[in-house]
Scaffold this motif. Structure first.
Motif, PDB file in Angstrom:
ATOM      1  N   VAL A  95       0.843  -1.197   0.000  1.00 51.51           N
ATOM      2  CA  VAL A  95       0.000   0.000   0.000  1.00 51.51           C
ATOM      3  C   VAL A  95       0.878   1.247   0.000  1.00 51.51           C
ATOM      4  CG1 VAL A  95      -1.889  -1.167   1.212  1.00 51.51           C
ATOM      5  CG2 VAL A  95      -0.115   0.009   2.537  1.00 51.51           C
ATOM      6  N   THR A  96       0.254   2.379  -0.268  1.00 51.82           N
ATOM      7  CA  THR A  96       0.992   3.653  -0.244  1.00 51.82           C
ATOM      8  C   THR A  96       0.676   4.468   0.995  1.00 51.82           C
ATOM      9  OG1 THR A  96      -0.762   4.722  -1.540  1.00 51.82           O
ATOM     10  CG2 THR A  96       1.104   3.759  -2.761  1.00 51.82           C
ATOM     11  N   HIS A  97      -0.441   4.130   1.680  1.00 56.33           N
ATOM     12  CA  HIS A  97      -0.819   4.854   2.885  1.00 56.33           C
ATOM     13  C   HIS A  97      -1.419   3.894   3.910  1.00 56.33           C
ATOM     14  CE1 HIS A  97      -0.451   8.207   0.082  1.00 56.33           C
ATOM     15  NE2 HIS A  97      -0.364   9.008   1.136  1.00 56.33           N
ATOM     16  N   THR A  98      -1.321   4.267   5.163  1.00 55.88           N
ATOM     17  CA  THR A  98      -1.951   3.503   6.233  1.00 55.88           C
ATOM     18  C   THR A  98      -2.434   4.492   7.285  1.00 55.88           C
ATOM     19  OG1 THR A  98      -1.694   1.597   7.695  1.00 55.88           O
ATOM     20  CG2 THR A  98       0.152   3.146   7.599  1.00 55.88           C
ATOM     21  N   THR A  99      -2.960   3.979   8.372  1.00 57.34           N
ATOM     22  CA  THR A  99      -3.443   4.850   9.446  1.00 57.34           C
ATOM     23  C   THR A  99      -2.861   4.399  10.777  1.00 57.34           C
ATOM     24  OG1 THR A  99      -5.415   3.486   9.716  1.00 57.34           O
ATOM     25  CG2 THR A  99      -5.603   5.418   8.286  1.00 57.34           C
ATOM     26  N   ALA A 100      -2.823   5.329  11.710  1.00 62.04           N
ATOM     27  CA  ALA A 100      -2.413   5.002  13.074  1.00 62.04           C
ATOM     28  C   ALA A 100      -3.609   4.415  13.825  1.00 62.04           C
ATOM     29  CB  ALA A 100      -1.910   6.262  13.784  1.00 62.04           C
ATOM     30  N   PHE A 101      -3.330   3.696  14.904  1.00 64.13           N
ATOM     31  CA  PHE A 101      -4.396   3.156  15.747  1.00 64.13           C
ATOM     32  C   PHE A 101      -3.840   2.956  17.150  1.00 64.13           C
ATOM     33  CE2 PHE A 101      -2.210  -0.358  13.691  1.00 64.13           C
ATOM     34  CZ  PHE A 101      -1.976  -1.264  14.717  1.00 64.13           C
ATOM     35  N   THR A 102      -4.745   2.834  18.102  1.00 65.05           N
ATOM     36  CA  THR A 102      -4.323   2.608  19.484  1.00 65.05           C
ATOM     37  C   THR A 102      -3.875   1.158  19.633  1.00 65.05           C
ATOM     38  OG1 THR A 102      -5.871   4.255  20.302  1.00 65.05           O
ATOM     39  CG2 THR A 102      -5.029   2.658  21.898  1.00 65.05           C
ATOM     40  N   VAL A 103      -2.622   0.959  19.961  1.00 63.21           N
ATOM     41  CA  VAL A 103      -2.067  -0.392  20.085  1.00 63.21           C
ATOM     42  C   VAL A 103      -2.435  -0.951  21.455  1.00 63.21           C
ATOM     43  CG1 VAL A 103       0.028  -1.788  20.021  1.00 63.21           C
ATOM     44  CG2 VAL A 103      -0.167   0.259  18.575  1.00 63.21           C
ATOM     45  N   PRO A 104      -3.175  -2.056  21.509  1.00 63.95           N
ATOM     46  CA  PRO A 104      -3.581  -2.598  22.809  1.00 63.95           C
ATOM     47  C   PRO A 104      -2.388  -3.164  23.557  1.00 63.95           C
ATOM     48  CG  PRO A 104      -4.219  -4.094  21.062  1.00 63.95           C
ATOM     49  CD  PRO A 104      -3.704  -2.859  20.387  1.00 63.95           C
ATOM     50  N   PRO A 105      -2.365  -2.998  24.875  1.00 57.47           N
ATOM     51  CA  PRO A 105      -1.256  -3.553  25.664  1.00 57.47           C
ATOM     52  C   PRO A 105      -1.455  -5.045  25.923  1.00 57.47           C
ATOM     53  CG  PRO A 105      -2.817  -2.484  27.115  1.00 57.47           C
ATOM     54  CD  PRO A 105      -3.327  -2.248  25.712  1.00 57.47           C
ATOM     55  N   LEU A 106      -0.401  -5.681  26.340  1.00 55.58           N
ATOM     56  CA  LEU A 106      -0.475  -7.062  26.845  1.00 55.58           C
ATOM     57  C   LEU A 106      -0.562  -6.982  28.367  1.00 55.58           C
ATOM     58  CD1 LEU A 106       2.105  -9.017  24.665  1.00 55.58           C
ATOM     59  CD2 LEU A 106      -0.298  -9.629  24.976  1.00 55.58           C
ATOM     60  N   GLU A 107      -1.669  -7.453  28.903  1.00 57.71           N
ATOM     61  CA  GLU A 107      -1.860  -7.426  30.351  1.00 57.71           C
ATOM     62  C   GLU A 107      -1.330  -8.718  30.955  1.00 57.71           C
ATOM     63  OE1 GLU A 107      -2.856  -4.819  31.766  1.00 57.71           O
ATOM     64  OE2 GLU A 107      -3.822  -3.667  30.160  1.00 57.71           O
ATOM     65  N   PHE A 108      -0.331  -8.600  31.789  1.00 56.96           N
ATOM     66  CA  PHE A 108       0.237  -9.801  32.415  1.00 56.96           C
ATOM     67  C   PHE A 108       1.003  -9.396  33.654  1.00 56.96           C
ATOM     68  CE2 PHE A 108       3.905 -12.908  32.543  1.00 56.96           C
ATOM     69  CZ  PHE A 108       3.179 -13.919  33.144  1.00 56.96           C
ATOM     70  N   THR A 109       0.627  -9.969  34.778  1.00 54.71           N
ATOM     71  CA  THR A 109       1.308  -9.691  36.031  1.00 54.71           C
ATOM     72  C   THR A 109       1.869 -10.983  36.598  1.00 54.71           C
ATOM     73  OG1 THR A 109      -0.249  -7.899  36.493  1.00 54.71           O
ATOM     74  CG2 THR A 109       1.100  -8.707  38.337  1.00 54.71           C
ATOM     75  N   PRO A 110       3.185 -11.140  36.660  1.00 57.61           N
ATOM     76  CA  PRO A 110       3.767 -12.357  37.237  1.00 57.61           C
ATOM     77  C   PRO A 110       3.333 -12.542  38.690  1.00 57.61           C
ATOM     78  CG  PRO A 110       5.422 -11.100  36.039  1.00 57.61           C
ATOM     79  CD  PRO A 110       4.202 -10.229  36.148  1.00 57.61           C
ATOM     80  N   THR A 111       3.272 -13.801  39.116  1.00 53.48           N
ATOM     81  CA  THR A 111       2.909 -14.083  40.502  1.00 53.48           C
ATOM     82  C   THR A 111       4.046 -13.686  41.421  1.00 53.48           C
ATOM     83  OG1 THR A 111       3.782 -16.323  40.362  1.00 53.48           O
ATOM     84  CG2 THR A 111       1.455 -16.027  39.820  1.00 53.48           C
ATOM     85  N   SER A 112       3.709 -13.404  42.660  1.00 57.51           N
ATOM     86  CA  SER A 112       4.715 -12.948  43.610  1.00 57.51           C
ATOM     87  C   SER A 112       5.704 -14.039  43.990  1.00 57.51           C
ATOM     88  CB  SER A 112       4.029 -12.429  44.880  1.00 57.51           C
ATOM     89  OG  SER A 112       3.221 -13.448  45.463  1.00 57.51           O
ATOM     90  N   GLU A 113       5.313 -15.314  43.769  1.00 60.65           N
ATOM     91  CA  GLU A 113       6.189 -16.415  44.166  1.00 60.65           C
ATOM     92  C   GLU A 113       7.394 -16.547  43.246  1.00 60.65           C
ATOM     93  OE1 GLU A 113       2.977 -16.675  43.805  1.00 60.65           O
ATOM     94  OE2 GLU A 113       2.176 -17.217  45.774  1.00 60.65           O
ATOM     95  N   VAL A 114       7.302 -15.975  42.050  1.00 65.63           N
ATOM     96  CA  VAL A 114       8.359 -16.168  41.063  1.00 65.63           C
ATOM     97  C   VAL A 114       9.320 -14.988  41.082  1.00 65.63           C
ATOM     98  CG1 VAL A 114       8.838 -16.481  38.634  1.00 65.63           C
ATOM     99  CG2 VAL A 114       6.831 -17.540  39.621  1.00 65.63           C
TER     100      VAL A 114
END
Length: 539
Positions: free
Chosen positions: A520-539
């Motif tokens: 393509v010759t043009h595109t658009t910006a968009f809101t990039v979704p985050p990756l939600e991930f919280t490691p456990t406290s034991e690790v």
């Protein structure tokens, strides 16, 4: 050039004797799901089908262990398996019931072999429980493998993959009652003489292409270098489908006989769910329809699928296509030990998907997939590797793109795309396709490519942010970055299914894995979704 035939993908039918742990998912089912998602995203025709294996003797021993009847365990396990597939995002087009239509096709398949004179009556010696007055076969009997000496069950050895002839187990014992005295008794059963097809099998394996993994072809060469044992079609046991032969009254079909007709039935079931008109239950596998059949499976039943079932199809003299590829995985271990449900050494796939986002689970199982050798799952490794190599750089990429987008006035308006960016997008598609196509299929390398390009684009956005570019140059740079990000999201979509879905919705684009989609010759910006991930406290 990619093979353009319609692809039939079979996930080796799971035995309905329990739920699926992550070793099952990291083996055949995630691979089958990723391959089908890729083919659809590349604009190709593909169907992924499976069903439960309800006739296995292992089901009887498992039911006894948990205090259920075999039918109760079948019902419970089938429901749990389907819930697990959904939880892990394993999208089976058709998971067929083992209903009357299923049974009719099994009988039709066996009758075709019988009517063509391909089956034989044979007197054999089988292990026998003197106290219970019952024959012990398959999952009912254990003992030493005569080839590798490992503890095995009847039929074949899950360690070395070799078949175990009827009376060949070393020091056999009853699985249900190890203290029971086991002797041998003669009986007459129906068999399929596999050795009669040795030359055709040799020719079949000489033609196999690079999609076949070395361990598989090595075992096939080893097995086909000598005589092959007869394969039991019937057994004198009480569980399974009743045998249809007058010569074997009261016997049951060997559960492994159902493998090929089960695959045919679930294929047609899946296609009908996707709009195909009702035709014969084996229609998709007929030679004239020229499907490319791919079976994703574990290593242990390879003798049955790679020798016996192929020989059966050859014996049916051109009615059905032969499997194009048996894509076989090795064993997946947990904390460097074999999974053991009886010892509680197990991580159930549905529980993992409830504890961490399934994209994170899928990413790590892909990255550590047991493709060519045993690999290992560790919760600590999942959290460290996914967190450091995927989640953190992805979220930094998303945050930096948000800042850059704000600098050019938000997401409205089109952004120019350079020829160099379209070439880089095409290179990404080409490289990912290499790992998604059967000829060099690798979940691990595909997951590693995701990591590689996330880091590459993260570093590129960081350099752009620090570059103090004017508005025109910044818009041009953003156009390139968003185009390449779209390409990465499309290429990663068979693995990171939820992230890709959210991004495609936010950006208003399709998830396609073709170079043309990014020319393509043009595109658009968009809101990039985050990756939600919280490691456990034991690790």
């Amino acid at each position: 050039m990619a093979d353009t035939r319609p692809v039939v993908i079979i996930g080796g039918p799971p035995t309905s004797n329990g739920d699926l742990h992550i070793g099952h998912i990291a083996g055949p089912y995630l691979g089958a799901d990723v391959h089908r998602r890729y083919l659809r995203a590349a604009g190709r025709e593909a169907v992924f089908a499976s069903c439960t294996d309800d006739s296995q003797t292992y089901l009887v021993t498992s039911a006894a262990r948990v205090g259920l009847t075999p039918p109760e365990l079948v019902k419970q396990s089938t429901e749990n398996i389907q819930r697990t597939f959904k939880a892990m995002g394993v999208e089976v087009d058709g998971f067929s019931p083992t209903d009357d239509g299923y049974k009719a096709l099994v009988y039709d398949y066996v009758k075709r072999l019988y009517d063509k004179g391909k089956l034989r009556l044979r007197k054999v010696r089988l292990p026998y429980s003197e106290s219970k007055g019952e024959f012990l076969v398959e999952g009912f009997v254990g003992g030493g493998c005569p080839t590798c000496l490992a503890d095995s069950r009847g039929g074949f050895c899950e360690g070395c993959g070799h078949p175990i002839d009827f009376d060949a187990l070393i020091e056999p014992y009853s699985v249900l009652d190890p203290a029971d005295e086991v002797t041998y008794r003669e009986t007459e059963i129906m068999v399929f003489p596999v050795s009669e097809y040795r030359e055709q099998l040799l020719a079949y394996y000489e033609e196999r292409g690079p999609a076949w993994r070395p361990h598989v072809l090595g075992l096939m060469r080893e097995l086909l270098s000598g005589p092959l044992p007869d394969f039991a079609i019937t057994y004198p046991v009480k569980w399974g489908l009743p045998a249809p032969f007058l010569q074997t009254p009261g016997q049951r079909l060997n559960a492994w006989v159902e493998g090929m007709p089960a695959s045919m039935y679930c294929t047609e079931y899946a296609l009908r769910r996707n709009g195909k008109p009702k035709v014969a239950d084996d229609d998709a596998w007929l030679v004239e329809n020229d499907a490319r059949v791919v079976v994703f499976m574990g290593f242990d039943p390879l003798f049955t699928w790679g020798v016996v079932h192929v020989a059966e199809l050859i014996a049916l003299e051109g009615r059905y296509v032969l499997p194009d590829t048996l894509l076989v995985n090795e064993f997946y271990e947990l904390e460097n030990e074999k999974f053991s449900t009886s010892k509680g050494h197990v991580v159930w796939a549905r529980e993992l998907a409830a504890e961490v986002p399934r994209d994170i689970a899928r990413f790590h199982l892909n990255l550590t997939a047991p493709e060519f050798a045993r690999t290992n799952f560790s919760r600590a490794a999942l959290e460290k590797v996914a967190g450091e190599r995927l989640v953190t750089p992805w979220n930094e990429l998303a945050e930096t793109l948000a800042k850059l987008t704000a600098e050019v006035g938000g997401e409205s308006g089109s952004l120019p795309v350079s020829t160099e960016a379209t070439e880089r997008a095409a290179a990404m598609v080409s490289r990912f396709a290499l790992n998604y196509e059967l000829e060099d299929f690798s979940l691990s390398r595909a997951a590693d490519l995701v990591v590689q390009h996330v880091e590459r684009l993260r570093a590129a956005t960081e350099r752009t942010l620090k570059g103090n570019l004017d508005q025109e140059m910044l818009r041009a740079r953003l156009g390139d970055l968003f185009l390449e990000l779209r390409a990465l999201i499309g290429c990663a979509s068979p693995i990171l299914i939820d992230l890709a879905g959210r991004a495609a919705e936010a950006g208003g684009f399709d998830l396609r894995i073709t170079a043309a989609a990014f020319d393509v010759t043009h595109t658009t910006a968009f809101t990039v979704p985050p990756l939600e991930f919280t490691p456990t406290s034991e690790v």
